[in-house]
Scaffold this motif. Structure first.
Motif, PDB file in Angstrom:
ATOM      1  N   THR A 209      55.489  74.542  37.302  1.00  0.00           N
ATOM      2  CA  THR A 209      55.393  75.702  38.193  1.00  0.00           C
ATOM      3  C   THR A 209      54.575  75.365  39.430  1.00  0.00           C
ATOM      4  O   THR A 209      54.956  75.694  40.559  1.00  0.00           O
ATOM      5  N   GLY A 210      53.435  74.698  39.235  1.00  0.00           N
ATOM      6  CA  GLY A 210      52.622  74.300  40.374  1.00  0.00           C
ATOM      7  C   GLY A 210      53.365  73.359  41.297  1.00  0.00           C
ATOM      8  O   GLY A 210      53.272  73.462  42.533  1.00  0.00           O
ATOM      9  N   LEU A 211      54.135  72.434  40.727  1.00  0.00           N
ATOM     10  CA  LEU A 211      54.915  71.481  41.515  1.00  0.00           C
ATOM     11  C   LEU A 211      55.945  72.193  42.377  1.00  0.00           C
ATOM     12  O   LEU A 211      56.076  71.922  43.578  1.00  0.00           O
ATOM     13  N   VAL A 212      56.671  73.139  41.779  1.00  0.00           N
ATOM     14  CA  VAL A 212      57.716  73.860  42.524  1.00  0.00           C
ATOM     15  C   VAL A 212      57.096  74.731  43.612  1.00  0.00           C
ATOM     16  O   VAL A 212      57.613  74.808  44.731  1.00  0.00           O
ATOM     17  N   VAL A 213      55.972  75.366  43.301  1.00  0.00           N
ATOM     18  CA  VAL A 213      55.310  76.198  44.311  1.00  0.00           C
ATOM     19  C   VAL A 213      54.892  75.345  45.510  1.00  0.00           C
ATOM     20  O   VAL A 213      55.069  75.736  46.667  1.00  0.00           O
ATOM     21  N   ALA A 214      54.331  74.164  45.254  1.00  0.00           N
ATOM     22  CA  ALA A 214      53.888  73.300  46.344  1.00  0.00           C
ATOM     23  C   ALA A 214      55.069  72.764  47.149  1.00  0.00           C
ATOM     24  O   ALA A 214      55.027  72.719  48.375  1.00  0.00           O
ATOM     25  N   LEU A 215      56.124  72.360  46.471  1.00  0.00           N
ATOM     26  CA  LEU A 215      57.297  71.835  47.170  1.00  0.00           C
ATOM     27  C   LEU A 215      57.974  72.916  48.013  1.00  0.00           C
ATOM     28  O   LEU A 215      58.616  72.625  49.013  1.00  0.00           O
ATOM     29  N   LEU A 266      44.202  73.229  34.879  1.00  0.00           N
ATOM     30  CA  LEU A 266      44.213  71.844  35.357  1.00  0.00           C
ATOM     31  C   LEU A 266      45.648  71.368  35.558  1.00  0.00           C
ATOM     32  O   LEU A 266      45.960  70.705  36.561  1.00  0.00           O
ATOM     33  N   CYS A 267      46.533  71.689  34.624  1.00  0.00           N
ATOM     34  CA  CYS A 267      47.929  71.265  34.733  1.00  0.00           C
ATOM     35  C   CYS A 267      48.597  71.904  35.945  1.00  0.00           C
ATOM     36  O   CYS A 267      49.374  71.252  36.660  1.00  0.00           O
ATOM     37  N   TRP A 268      48.287  73.171  36.170  1.00  0.00           N
ATOM     38  CA  TRP A 268      48.819  73.856  37.351  1.00  0.00           C
ATOM     39  C   TRP A 268      48.344  73.132  38.625  1.00  0.00           C
ATOM     40  O   TRP A 268      49.132  72.822  39.523  1.00  0.00           O
ATOM     41  N   GLY A 269      47.044  72.858  38.711  1.00  0.00           N
ATOM     42  CA  GLY A 269      46.492  72.191  39.891  1.00  0.00           C
ATOM     43  C   GLY A 269      47.078  70.809  40.106  1.00  0.00           C
ATOM     44  O   GLY A 269      47.323  70.391  41.247  1.00  0.00           O
ATOM     45  N   ALA A 270      47.322  70.087  39.008  1.00  0.00           N
ATOM     46  CA  ALA A 270      47.921  68.757  39.125  1.00  0.00           C
ATOM     47  C   ALA A 270      49.337  68.850  39.696  1.00  0.00           C
ATOM     48  O   ALA A 270      49.736  68.036  40.545  1.00  0.00           O
ATOM     49  N   GLY A 271      50.100  69.868  39.243  1.00  0.00           N
ATOM     50  CA  GLY A 271      51.446  70.062  39.770  1.00  0.00           C
ATOM     51  C   GLY A 271      51.431  70.383  41.253  1.00  0.00           C
ATOM     52  O   GLY A 271      52.239  69.849  42.035  1.00  0.00           O
ATOM     53  N   VAL A 272      50.498  71.240  41.669  1.00  0.00           N
ATOM     54  CA  VAL A 272      50.378  71.602  43.090  1.00  0.00           C
ATOM     55  C   VAL A 272      50.037  70.373  43.927  1.00  0.00           C
ATOM     56  O   VAL A 272      50.610  70.144  44.995  1.00  0.00           O
ATOM     57  N   ILE A 277      51.590  66.214  47.886  1.00  0.00           N
ATOM     58  CA  ILE A 277      51.711  64.807  48.288  1.00  0.00           C
ATOM     59  C   ILE A 277      53.178  64.453  48.536  1.00  0.00           C
ATOM     60  O   ILE A 277      53.528  63.788  49.521  1.00  0.00           O
ATOM     61  N   GLY A 278      54.052  64.921  47.629  1.00  0.00           N
ATOM     62  CA  GLY A 278      55.473  64.654  47.795  1.00  0.00           C
ATOM     63  C   GLY A 278      56.032  65.287  49.047  1.00  0.00           C
ATOM     64  O   GLY A 278      56.845  64.678  49.761  1.00  0.00           O
ATOM     65  N   ARG A 279      55.590  66.498  49.333  1.00  0.00           N
ATOM     66  CA  ARG A 279      56.081  67.202  50.530  1.00  0.00           C
ATOM     67  C   ARG A 279      55.627  66.500  51.802  1.00  0.00           C
ATOM     68  O   ARG A 279      56.311  66.502  52.815  1.00  0.00           O
ATOM     69  N   GLU A 280      54.443  65.874  51.728  1.00  0.00           N
ATOM     70  CA  GLU A 280      53.870  65.232  52.906  1.00  0.00           C
ATOM     71  C   GLU A 280      54.499  63.873  53.190  1.00  0.00           C
ATOM     72  O   GLU A 280      54.647  63.469  54.343  1.00  0.00           O
ATOM     73  N   HIS A 281      54.887  63.141  52.130  1.00  0.00           N
ATOM     74  CA  HIS A 281      55.303  61.750  52.302  1.00  0.00           C
ATOM     75  C   HIS A 281      56.790  61.500  52.053  1.00  0.00           C
ATOM     76  O   HIS A 281      57.267  60.377  52.263  1.00  0.00           O
ATOM     77  N   PHE A 282      57.500  62.506  51.592  1.00  0.00           N
ATOM     78  CA  PHE A 282      58.919  62.310  51.310  1.00  0.00           C
ATOM     79  C   PHE A 282      59.746  63.360  52.041  1.00  0.00           C
ATOM     80  O   PHE A 282      59.213  64.321  52.595  1.00  0.00           O
ATOM     81  N   ILE A 283      61.043  63.196  51.996  1.00  0.00           N
ATOM     82  CA  ILE A 283      61.941  64.136  52.675  1.00  0.00           C
ATOM     83  C   ILE A 283      61.869  65.497  51.973  1.00  0.00           C
ATOM     84  O   ILE A 283      62.015  65.578  50.745  1.00  0.00           O
ATOM     85  N   PRO A 284      61.612  66.591  52.704  1.00  0.00           N
ATOM     86  CA  PRO A 284      61.542  67.923  52.079  1.00  0.00           C
ATOM     87  C   PRO A 284      62.841  68.277  51.374  1.00  0.00           C
ATOM     88  O   PRO A 284      63.936  67.963  51.846  1.00  0.00           O
ATOM     89  N   LEU A 285      62.722  68.935  50.241  1.00  0.00           N
ATOM     90  CA  LEU A 285      63.912  69.352  49.495  1.00  0.00           C
ATOM     91  C   LEU A 285      64.548  70.566  50.177  1.00  0.00           C
ATOM     92  O   LEU A 285      63.841  71.456  50.654  1.00  0.00           O
ATOM     93  N   PRO A 286      65.875  70.627  50.205  1.00  0.00           N
ATOM     94  CA  PRO A 286      66.556  71.801  50.781  1.00  0.00           C
ATOM     95  C   PRO A 286      66.209  73.063  49.987  1.00  0.00           C
ATOM     96  O   PRO A 286      65.948  73.007  48.775  1.00  0.00           O
ATOM     97  N   ASP A 287      66.229  74.196  50.660  1.00  0.00           N
ATOM     98  CA  ASP A 287      65.898  75.470  50.015  1.00  0.00           C
ATOM     99  C   ASP A 287      66.753  75.769  48.785  1.00  0.00           C
ATOM    100  O   ASP A 287      66.240  76.255  47.779  1.00  0.00           O
ATOM    101  N   PRO A 288      68.081  75.529  48.823  1.00  0.00           N
ATOM    102  CA  PRO A 288      68.884  75.815  47.623  1.00  0.00           C
ATOM    103  C   PRO A 288      68.401  75.050  46.390  1.00  0.00           C
ATOM    104  O   PRO A 288      68.400  75.574  45.282  1.00  0.00           O
TER     105      PRO A 288
END
Length: 397
Positions: A209-215, A266-272, A277-288
């Motif tokens: 959940t944290g990962l998806v929210v951050a992305l 902690l798990c939530w924070g790790a996902g965020v 980091i992924g959003r900053e250094h890789f190609i952003p994922l499309p909204d769909p």
């Protein structure tokens, strides 16, 4: 030791209070962590120090585990509420009174620490709901109030908006005198339970959940027209389902709630963090794709709770209970208690009266009283409370 999903009469007063407290704290966390009117003016999103978040969370898990807290102490709750307000006020006043890069960095770091504690206290506040039905109503009410409060902030003058954001953490003081229920299980969880699905799955869901929210580059609405798109309802529902899963699992397994909530936080924070980091250094994922990911996380949480609760929690609850009974038997054997005296002592430790002991063991009340006297004599104690204290001191921790 099991999750009860049967219908109960909802405690509306408690649900309304918890919903309001949760919505205000939730709104504060979002307004100060994601792109909003507040962060645009007072916090540089690039300087929110994402990396220290998990480090602080790890320290929090270790600290709570070392202190063996079952629920967060009142002093910590009051301190977090007051400090959060002061830090938020400092971020507002610092650029107006004494602009300083060093001071701003220090305030931002302290802000990250306080947000970590606040997220933990939010989970503990929800844990005060006394049954599944009340908790579900409280979470639904929290989502509705979140949008209503967000709309209200968009309609008021900017000075009122800032004042509301600064003062929002003070609502945590309202629950300071009403701590979450304690766990009744004594001793540590056996390894089999620690590595089991009910504990691992909420942690994985929190990370996802944290990962998806951050992305998803979550941001707050800056106008009424953006209210239901910033942040998207699916993100918020994912968070609510994650909280529901965590709180109910903690009750179902009778876990030490403070330690468990620190772990899933902690798990939530790790996902965020990984998402940022992924959003900053890789190609952003499309909204769909992000929408599909959010849907998958919602589905994963629902399946994780409703499909497995009756299986995992009941089974592992019995495992934890058996572990406790084994520990009690070891202490009783070392104290020289007979098998029957151990059975009587176990029932007394559960708070049963001698009359109930008589009925449970199919013995006369006089025999039950005689066993109790012999137990007290062998242990050198004189009351049921001293019996409980004796086993607390001698059971492994």
């Amino acid at each position: 030791m099991q999750i009860n999903l049967k219908a109960h009469r909802v405690n509306r007063k408690q649900a309304a209070k918890i919903a309001l407290l949760d919505a205000v704290v939730w709104l504060w966390l979002h307004q100060t962590n994601y792109d909003s009117l507040f962060t645009e003016s007072f916090i540089d999103p690039a300087a929110t120090l994402a990396i220290p978040g998990p480090i602080i969370s790890i320290a929090l898990v270790i600290g709570i585990g070392w202190a063996r807290w079952d629920r967060i102490p009142k002093a910590v709750r009051i301190g977090v509420a007051l400090t959060a307000t002061l830090v938020t006020l400092g971020l507002v006043l610092e650029p107006l009174v004494a602009p300083s890069a060093t001071l701003h960095a220090a305030l931002t770091l302290l802000f990250v620490v306080i947000c970590t504690f606040t997220a933990l206290l939010r989970l503990e506040t929800l844990a005060k709901c006394d049954d599944f039905s009340t908790l579900s109503v409280a979470l639904s009410g929290s989502l509705l109030l979140f949008y209503l409060l967000d709309l209200g902030l968009l309609l008021v003058p900017r000075a009122v908006y800032d004042a509301c954001i600064v003062g929002a953490p003070l609502v945590m003081l309202a629950g300071a005198n009403n701590p979450a229920p304690r766990s009744t299980r004594l001793g540590p969880l056996p390894k089999k339970v620690r590595l089991s699905s009910p504990i691992v799955v909420p942690c994985l869901v929190g990370f996802a959940t944290g990962l998806v929210v951050a992305l998803g580059t979550v941001s707050m609405a800056t106008s009424p027209s953006e209210l239901f798109t910033h942040p998207a309802p699916l993100f918020l529902i994912s968070q609510l389902l994650f909280l529901l899963l965590g709180v109910i699992t903690a009750f179902g397994l009778d876990l030490r709630k403070a330690t468990y909530f620190a772990l899933i936080n902690l798990c939530w924070g790790a996902g965020v963090t990984i998402g940022m980091i992924g959003r900053e250094h890789f190609i952003p994922l499309p909204d769909p794709i992000l929408v599909d990911l959010s849907s998958f996380v919602c589905l994963l949480t629902l399946v994780g709770f409703f499909a497995f609760s009756g299986i995992w929690v009941n089974t592992l609850g019995r495992t934890a209970s058996m572990s406790r009974e084994s520990a009690v038997e070891d202490v009783a054997r070392k104290a020289g208690l007979t098998k029957r005296e151990t059975e009587v002592a176990s029932l007394l430790l559960e708070g049963r009266s001698l009359r109930i002991v008589q009925q449970e063991l199919f013995i006369s009340e006089g025999t039950a009283r005689t066993h109790a006297k012999r137990i007290y004599a062998k242990l050198g104690i004189h009351s049921k409370q001293e019996l409980i204290d004796y086993f607390k001191q001698n059971l492994p921790h």
